[in-house]
Design an enzyme around this catalytic site. Structure first.
Site, PDB file in Angstrom:
ATOM      1  N   LYS A  52       0.806  -1.225   0.000  1.00  0.00           N
ATOM      2  CA  LYS A  52       0.000   0.000   0.000  1.00  0.00           C
ATOM      3  C   LYS A  52       0.839   1.275   0.000  1.00  0.00           C
ATOM      4  O   LYS A  52       0.362   2.351  -0.377  1.00  0.00           O
ATOM      5  CB  LYS A  52      -0.921   0.010   1.220  1.00  0.00           C
ATOM      6  CG  LYS A  52      -2.052  -1.000   1.183  1.00  0.00           C
ATOM      7  CD  LYS A  52      -3.202  -0.515   0.336  1.00  0.00           C
ATOM      8  CE  LYS A  52      -4.435  -1.382   0.497  1.00  0.00           C
ATOM      9  NZ  LYS A  52      -5.589  -0.869  -0.261  1.00  0.00           N
ATOM     10  N   SER A 304       1.725  -9.658  -0.301  1.00  0.00           N
ATOM     11  CA  SER A 304       1.308  -8.253  -0.246  1.00  0.00           C
ATOM     12  C   SER A 304       1.521  -7.585   1.098  1.00  0.00           C
ATOM     13  O   SER A 304       1.611  -6.354   1.165  1.00  0.00           O
ATOM     14  CB  SER A 304      -0.167  -8.135  -0.645  1.00  0.00           C
ATOM     15  OG  SER A 304      -0.971  -8.913   0.235  1.00  0.00           O
TER      16      SER A 304
END
Length: 323
Positions: A52, A304
């Site tokens: 992110k 991720s």
């Protein structure tokens, strides 16, 4: 596409030196299991522990002076909030992060340590988003959405540029699918550079909002339930502007995983790859272990994020029964 290859290349220039260009690491065990080379994109090695940071850094870099002065706000399931707090802090910008009660305490605490204001409200990502919109209306803050934003999507898409640079022979890409910021950005980059690559979204079976929306043909609301892949929770927004259409047009399929399958991915990452990842970070591994995709050639998956509560991680690794 609402976000082009040129947008993603511009994002790459903005974030260079501010985020980590993560390694693409081969997995000997998964390669042997699948009969084709399997590579892991190590996004959990970003300074904030998740991919992110790319989107948040690009979005903050694009802000004007007045927007910076008014401060930024976002709704988050944890990792976007941490990334925005980090990126805003580097620029001396005030940040407020709105989260629901479902966001794990370790993620809330990590955001607070970065100096952001924390607002806990409701029991869903939609509740947190409503609060963030209220702060924009009442205090004039600048919204930096977690996924449905062109700057955020372009930032996440830089992963796709790196994947093709490092693995030009890529055949199949497994990418986390939640609100669609990562999936749409990466797919836009990869499909623009190598259209024949299969890009498959992977999510949890509990409350997979994007998959439900794709099935319905338009954005829909789903009930948000607790899941090991908590970072993939939340809706896509009924007024979705970017990610729904991009995922609809660019993804070649969607895989949904049970909680047991996600847990197996976490365990494999730890025992075989020597990596600590959260549930969302493990879904690519889990999809391969569950034989839910048949690889035809080199496969890449994205680890991720690593921001899992360590007591929960211990319980998963030890095989304790989880609700």
């Amino acid at each position: 596409m609402t976000v082009s290859l040129e947008d993603i290349r511009a994002a790459q220039m903005r974030i260079t030196g501010k985020v980590t260009r993560t390694a693409l690491q081969p997995s000997d065990d998964l390669s042997q299991r699948c009969g084709v080379p399997v590579y892991m994109k190590m996004e959990h090695h970003q300074p904030t522990g998740a991919f992110k940071l790319r989107g948040a850094t690009n979005a903050v870099a694009m802000l004007g002076e007045d927007e910076r002065r008014r401060g930024v706000v976002a709704a988050s399931t944890g990792n976007h909030g941490r990334a925005l707090a980090y990126a805003a802090g580097l620029e001396g910008i005030d940040a407020t992060i709105c989260m629901s009660q479902l966001v794990p305490h370790n993620k809330r605490d990590a955001i607070a340590k970065l100096g952001a204001q924390i607002c806990i409200v409701g029991n869903s990502q939609d509740d947190a988003q409503t609060q963030a919109e209220l702060l924009v209306a009442q205090q004039g803050m600048t919204m930096v959405p977690p996924f449905d934003d062109a700057g955020v999507i372009a930032g996440q898409g830089t992963i796709g540029l790196e994947l093709i640079e490092d693995l030009p022979q890529l055949d199949t890409l497994l990418v986390q699918l939640s609100g669609g910021g990562l999936a749409s950005g990466v797919a836009a980059a990869v499909k623009s550079l190598r259209p024949q690559v299969r890009v498959i979204g992977v999510s949890m079976a509990r409350g997979a909002a994007m998959q439900a929306s794709l099935t319905a043909g338009h954005p829909v609301q789903v009930r948000e339930d607790e899941t090991l892949a908590d970072s993939l929770g939340g809706g896509i927004g009924l007024a979705n502007r970017h990610t729904f259409a991009m995922c609809r047009d660019l993804l070649d399929g969607v895989i949904l995983l049970s909680e047991e399958e996600i847990a197996a991915g976490i365990v494999h990452a730890y025992h075989e790859e020597r990596e600590i990842v959260e549930g969302a970070g493990a879904v690519g591994i889990a999809a391969l272990l569950a034989d839910k995709v048949v690889p035809r050639g080199p496969v890449a998956l994205i680890l991720s994020g690593r921001n899992i509560d360590m007591d929960l991680h211990r319980r998963v690794i030890c095989g304790e029964q989880l609700q």
